[in-house]
Scaffold this motif. Structure first.
Motif, PDB file in Angstrom:
ATOM      1  N   ASN A  58     -21.042   7.342 -40.149  1.00  0.00           N
ATOM      2  CA  ASN A  58     -21.783   7.776 -39.096  1.00  0.00           C
ATOM      3  C   ASN A  58     -21.584   7.409 -38.032  1.00  0.00           C
ATOM      4  O   ASN A  58     -21.240   6.341 -37.774  1.00  0.00           O
ATOM      5  N   TRP A  95     -24.158   4.471 -31.736  1.00  0.00           N
ATOM      6  CA  TRP A  95     -24.307   4.944 -30.143  1.00  0.00           C
ATOM      7  C   TRP A  95     -24.731   3.546 -29.815  1.00  0.00           C
ATOM      8  O   TRP A  95     -25.327   2.453 -30.167  1.00  0.00           O
ATOM      9  N   THR A 138     -27.924   4.233 -34.732  1.00  0.00           N
ATOM     10  CA  THR A 138     -27.208   5.548 -35.279  1.00  0.00           C
ATOM     11  C   THR A 138     -28.415   6.545 -35.020  1.00  0.00           C
ATOM     12  O   THR A 138     -29.583   6.265 -34.900  1.00  0.00           O
ATOM     13  N   ALA A 139     -27.951   7.808 -35.337  1.00  0.00           N
ATOM     14  CA  ALA A 139     -28.838   9.069 -35.386  1.00  0.00           C
ATOM     15  C   ALA A 139     -29.941   9.143 -36.314  1.00  0.00           C
ATOM     16  O   ALA A 139     -31.058   9.670 -36.492  1.00  0.00           O
ATOM     17  N   ASN A 140     -29.695   7.987 -37.331  1.00  0.00           N
ATOM     18  CA  ASN A 140     -30.722   8.072 -38.553  1.00  0.00           C
ATOM     19  C   ASN A 140     -31.916   7.280 -37.975  1.00  0.00           C
ATOM     20  O   ASN A 140     -33.026   7.117 -39.031  1.00  0.00           O
TER      21      ASN A 140
END
Length: 58
Positions: free
Chosen positions: A16, A19, A29-31
């Motif tokens: 993943n 950022w 992370t986007a999670n």
């Protein structure tokens, strides 16, 4: 004009995108904010657990 406050910062072991915040240097992370976002187990492990739970296995 909109300024980006985050920049890419490599990838996790699971692949993943990570950022980094330009203001505080924290990575994420986007999670974030998702049910599995804070779990250290892979999604496949959780899917196996859910399937066993649905089938009412011990």
């Amino acid at each position: 004009m909109r300024f980006h406050r985050h920049r890419p910062r490599g990838y996790t072991k699971g692949g993943n995108q990570r950022w980094c915040c330009k203001e505080c240097n924290r990575t994420f992370t986007a999670n974030i904010g998702r049910v599995l976002g804070m779990s250290k187990l892979p999604v496949e492990t959780w899917m196996t657990y859910v399937e066993a739970f649905i089938d009412q296995l011990p």
